[in-house]
Design an enzyme around this catalytic site. Structure first.
Site, PDB file in Angstrom:
ATOM      1  N   LYS A 137      30.454  42.318  12.936  1.00  0.00           N
ATOM      2  CA  LYS A 137      29.582  41.898  14.034  1.00  0.00           C
ATOM      3  C   LYS A 137      28.184  41.638  13.461  1.00  0.00           C
ATOM      4  O   LYS A 137      27.672  42.442  12.690  1.00  0.00           O
ATOM      5  CB  LYS A 137      29.547  42.995  15.097  1.00  0.00           C
ATOM      6  N   GLU A 155      37.180  50.896  33.198  1.00  0.00           N
ATOM      7  CA  GLU A 155      36.513  51.407  34.390  1.00  0.00           C
ATOM      8  C   GLU A 155      37.481  52.138  35.306  1.00  0.00           C
ATOM      9  O   GLU A 155      37.126  53.141  35.925  1.00  0.00           O
ATOM     10  CB  GLU A 155      35.838  50.259  35.147  1.00  0.00           C
ATOM     11  N   ARG A 184      36.210  46.496  39.418  1.00  0.00           N
ATOM     12  CA  ARG A 184      37.505  46.720  38.788  1.00  0.00           C
ATOM     13  C   ARG A 184      38.241  47.943  39.301  1.00  0.00           C
ATOM     14  O   ARG A 184      39.447  48.034  39.204  1.00  0.00           O
ATOM     15  CB  ARG A 184      37.248  47.025  37.304  1.00  0.00           C
TER      16      ARG A 184
HETATM   17  C1  LIG Z   1      35.004  45.037  32.563  1.00  0.00           C
HETATM   18  C2  LIG Z   1      33.804  44.993  31.650  1.00  0.00           C
HETATM   19  N1  LIG Z   1      33.189  46.137  31.316  1.00  0.00           N
HETATM   20  C3  LIG Z   1      32.111  46.106  30.495  1.00  0.00           C
HETATM   21  C4  LIG Z   1      31.648  44.929  30.003  1.00  0.00           C
HETATM   22  C5  LIG Z   1      30.381  44.871  29.135  1.00  0.00           C
HETATM   23  N2  LIG Z   1      30.679  44.370  27.800  1.00  0.00           N
HETATM   24  C6  LIG Z   1      30.388  43.105  27.425  1.00  0.00           C
HETATM   25  S1  LIG Z   1      30.821  42.770  25.873  1.00  0.00           S
HETATM   26  C7  LIG Z   1      31.386  44.330  25.651  1.00  0.00           C
HETATM   27  C8  LIG Z   1      31.951  44.729  24.314  1.00  0.00           C
HETATM   28  C9  LIG Z   1      33.106  43.901  23.965  1.00  0.00           C
HETATM   29  O1  LIG Z   1      33.585  44.321  22.726  1.00  0.00           O
HETATM   30  P1  LIG Z   1      34.604  43.407  21.948  1.00  0.00           P
HETATM   31  O2  LIG Z   1      35.608  42.880  22.885  1.00  0.00           O
HETATM   32  O3  LIG Z   1      35.105  44.179  20.792  1.00  0.00           O
HETATM   33  O4  LIG Z   1      33.731  42.186  21.481  1.00  0.00           O
HETATM   34  P2  LIG Z   1      32.594  42.136  20.364  1.00  0.00           P
HETATM   35  O5  LIG Z   1      31.307  42.066  21.110  1.00  0.00           O
HETATM   36  O6  LIG Z   1      32.703  43.370  19.537  1.00  0.00           O
HETATM   37  O7  LIG Z   1      32.869  40.923  19.601  1.00  0.00           O
HETATM   38  C10 LIG Z   1      31.228  45.103  26.794  1.00  0.00           C
HETATM   39  C11 LIG Z   1      31.573  46.527  26.931  1.00  0.00           C
HETATM   40  C12 LIG Z   1      32.318  43.751  30.394  1.00  0.00           C
HETATM   41  N3  LIG Z   1      31.903  42.541  29.997  1.00  0.00           N
HETATM   42  N4  LIG Z   1      33.396  43.822  31.202  1.00  0.00           N
END
Ligand SMILES: Cc1ncc(C[n+]2csc(CCOP(=O)(O)OP(=O)(O)O)c2C)c(N)n1
Length: 635
Positions: free
Chosen positions: A283, A369, A397
């Site tokens: 990342k 969630e 959710r």
């Molecule tokens: C249902 C939900 N909960 C929380 C979030 C907030 N959120 C946005 S990106 C993220 C992390 C995603 O991690 P990953 O899928 O590994 O992607 P990366 O950013 O590491 O590439 C979170 C928790 C969201 N978008 N949707």
């Protein structure tokens, strides 16, 4: 120097490129992304990490005919740049600019819109089944991060997909071992073991070569080789997991090695079963500050590219988030039964403070969630006082869990719903303007919102003390800058307050909208000589019936103000009360809030203006009413 990317306006231009040229395109886009985001801000580290995956997928697939689906969409900036939106990146997430997420109505290359995590595989399965019937040569590819893979829905989709005999169906697992914070849970261990064991495999083959060259004694080689093999077969691997779901597993592959990615995805294309390609990425890749601290660089405001320092904005009062978090830390230190739960949003909800200062009271359950809510319910059954800190938008959710697992059983779970109200630049997918409506019909739940950050700290304590389900909503951003009381008190349940006593006009406000009520009241008094009454309702459920039954009939013009959808919201609750209690009115009550539309990205203030509940719009409507009355009386 001319850039190769300047000659490529759409993904079709990538199709004939050599691996080396694809590499060049990646480097050019990554560089440009760093430059652009340094000036306008936005989601950042995830797109940097997914740069190679983005370009290689458009290079190898016939998009938009082949469907490319990004989970969440926050990592899709390079995809946007490749699909005709390069020139618009500088206005991303601003009013009338392009969205920070992917939207079907923004581009035909955005096969599926998102913003919330864990949806991509389900959508892909739906498309794959449909395309099997209408256009079977098409591929469907979903790209999902290891964080989003923790969402239960992703596994529901894998479970379904594996049994369907899908062809041309590929899931790319973009594994950077991070959610926004480090990814959590057993699955993340499994993934990281695969990546580590890839390194150990490489070490192993190097070791074998040394042995072949006679540089390692036979006895030593045999002993080490046996021990390694035993250790490998002892552990479960991601391939076992995904193959159990009916997927062929390819990987882990270095997600920054264009050649390796091209090879892995080309192999995936050739399979006649669903395939999961496990790509290991970093990342923040390509920008050293983001590589070193990808939590800070997940989403950013403008920064100095060379120094990696954020540009200073105006100094603001503490945010609602930080006041909530400080209060929770305080409560958890005083009472070991108080615990905080986050669904992968430690930084966003402020629970990282709890993690640091009272780690025994802190739980991160992953992007789950639904599980977070029922997990909280379980703890509440055992006498704990869980505070589930979930953004208003993400609690959507877990509606059934709130209703079925918490409220029916009257369990004392507090929902700290940050980002209650319009949220600004994240736009439609993240608006917290539905929570009152979706919670208000559930028996036993209390819905509260503070007028400012001082009241918030009292409400956090009150919510824990009430001993029933409580939904406490507060907005994104800075507080009002008021002093914080040293002592925390428990506010009387279901009681509002008159913050300004007046006549003729009544503003019944919910939460921080009380400030709008007060500022409009001051202007009306100054310009029209009428001093309105302003109520801070504090509770949308239960409403302070006594207060409202007393105050509403005393005023000719009654207005409700809320940072929420008008339909089903706070004002609707007041209208129901007036109807049910047959409260006499001189004029109909009028409501200010969000219209029956999804609110697109812009600043929060612009979003209030778009929905006409900013102070100026409220003032104009109130004054128009006063003028009408004057004319009527004159006539
Ligand atoms: C249902 C939900 N909960 C929380 C979030 C907030 N959120 C946005 S990106 C993220 C992390 C995603 O991690 P990953 O899928 O590994 O992607 P990366 O950013 O590491 O590439 C979170 C928790 C969201 N978008 N949707």
């Amino acid at each position: 120097m001319a850039k190769l990317i300047d000659s490529i306006s759409l993904p079709s231009g990538l199709r004939g490129l050599s691996t080396q040229e694809v590499r060049q395109v990646v480097d050019e886009l990554r560089d440009e992304l760093i430059e652009t985001i340094s000036t306008c801000g936005g989601h950042f580290a995830s797109s940097l990490g997914a740069a190679e995956i983005s370009v290689v997928l458009h290079h190898l697939f016939d998009t938009p005919g082949d469907r490319l689906i990004w989970d969440v969409g926050h990592q899709g900036y390079i995809h946007k740049m490749l699909t005709g939106r390069r020139g618009e990146m500088g206005r991303i997430r601003t009013k009338d600019g392009i969205s920070g997420f992917l939207k079907r109505n923004e581009s035909e290359y955005d096969a599926f819109g998102a913003g919330h995590a864990g949806t991509s595989i389900s959508a892909a399965v739906g498309m794959a089944i449909a395309l099997q019937r209408t256009d079977p040569s098409r591929y469907v590819v979903s790209v999902i991060g290891d964080g989003s893979m923790t969402a239960g829905m992703a596994f529901e989709a894998l479970n379904h997909a594996g049994a369907l005999g899908l062809k041309n169906f590929i899931v790319v697992l973009n594994d950077n071992e991070m959610s926004i914070s480090p990814n959590v849970g057993a699955l993340s261990w499994l993934f990281s073991r695969a990546v580590t064991s890839k390194t150990s495999n490489m070490a192993r083959s190097g070791f074998k070569n040394l042995y072949k060259k006679g540089l390692v004694p036979e006895l030593v080689y045999r002993a080490i080789d046996k021990a390694e093999e035993a250790a490998q077969s002892f552990f479960a691997t991601p391939s076992m997991l995904f193959e159990a779901f009916g997927f062929r597993y390819i990987g882990p592959v270095d997600g920054h090695d264009v050649e390796a990615l091209v090879d892995a995805i080309t192999r995936a294309k050739a399979q006649d079963v669903p395939v999961l390609v496990h790509a290991s990425t970093l990342k923040g890749k390509g920008y050293s500050y983001a590589e070193e601290d990808c939590i800070t660089w997940h989403a950013v405001s403008p920064f100095d590219r060379n120094k990696g320092v954020f540009k200073k904005g105006a100094k603001t009062p503490p945010t609602y988030t930080s006041v909530f978090a400080d209060t929770l830390v305080r409560l958890a230190k005083e009472d070991e039964k108080v615990v905080g739960i986050t669904a992968a949003m430690a930084g966003g909800t402020g629970l990282d403070k709890l993690q640091e200062k009272a780690p025994q009271a802190y739980f991160d359950v992953g992007i789950c969630e639904q599980h977070a809510v029922t997990f909280a319910a379980g703890m509440a059954c055992e006498g704990y006082k869980p505070v589930c800190a979930i953004y208003s938008t993400f609690l959507q959710r877990a509606y059934d869990q709130v209703l079925h697992d918490v409220c029916i059983q009257k369990l004392p779970v507090v929902f700290a719903m940050d980002r209650g109200g319009v949220v600004g630049n994240d736009g439609e997918t993240h608006q917290g303007v539905f929570d009152i409506a979706y919670l208000r019909t559930i028996p036993h739940i209390v819905i509260a919102s503070p007028k400012d950050e001082n009241e918030l700290q009292h409400m956090v304590k009150s919510s824990v003390d009430y001993g029933c389900p409580v939904a406490l909503r507060y907005p994104r951003g800075a507080g009002m800058g008021v002093d914080l009381d040293a002592e925390l008190t428990t506010l009387p349940l279901g009681k509002g307050e008159v913050v300004q006593e007046g006549e003729e006009i009544l503003f019944i406000c919910f939460g921080p909208m009380t400030q709008y009520g007060l500022s409009v009241a001051a202007r009306v008094e100054k310009e029209y000589g009428v001093k309105p009454t302003v109520i801070n309702a504090r509770f949308a459920k239960p409403l302070d019936e006594e207060l409202l039954e007393r105050e509403i009939p005393r005023h000719a013009h009654v207005y409700t103000i809320e940072d929420h959808a008008l339909m089903g919201g706070f004002g609707s609750a007041v209208l129901e009360l007036v109807q049910d209690k047959k409260i006499a009115l001189e004029h109909h009550i009028e409501r200010f809030g969000v219209a029956d539309e999804f609110v697109t990205h812009a600043s929060q203030v612009e979003q209030h203006q778009m929905n006409k509940y900013d102070p100026e719009s409220i003032f104009e409507r109130v004054v128009a009413k006063l003028e009408q009355k004057k004319i009527a009386v004159g006539a």
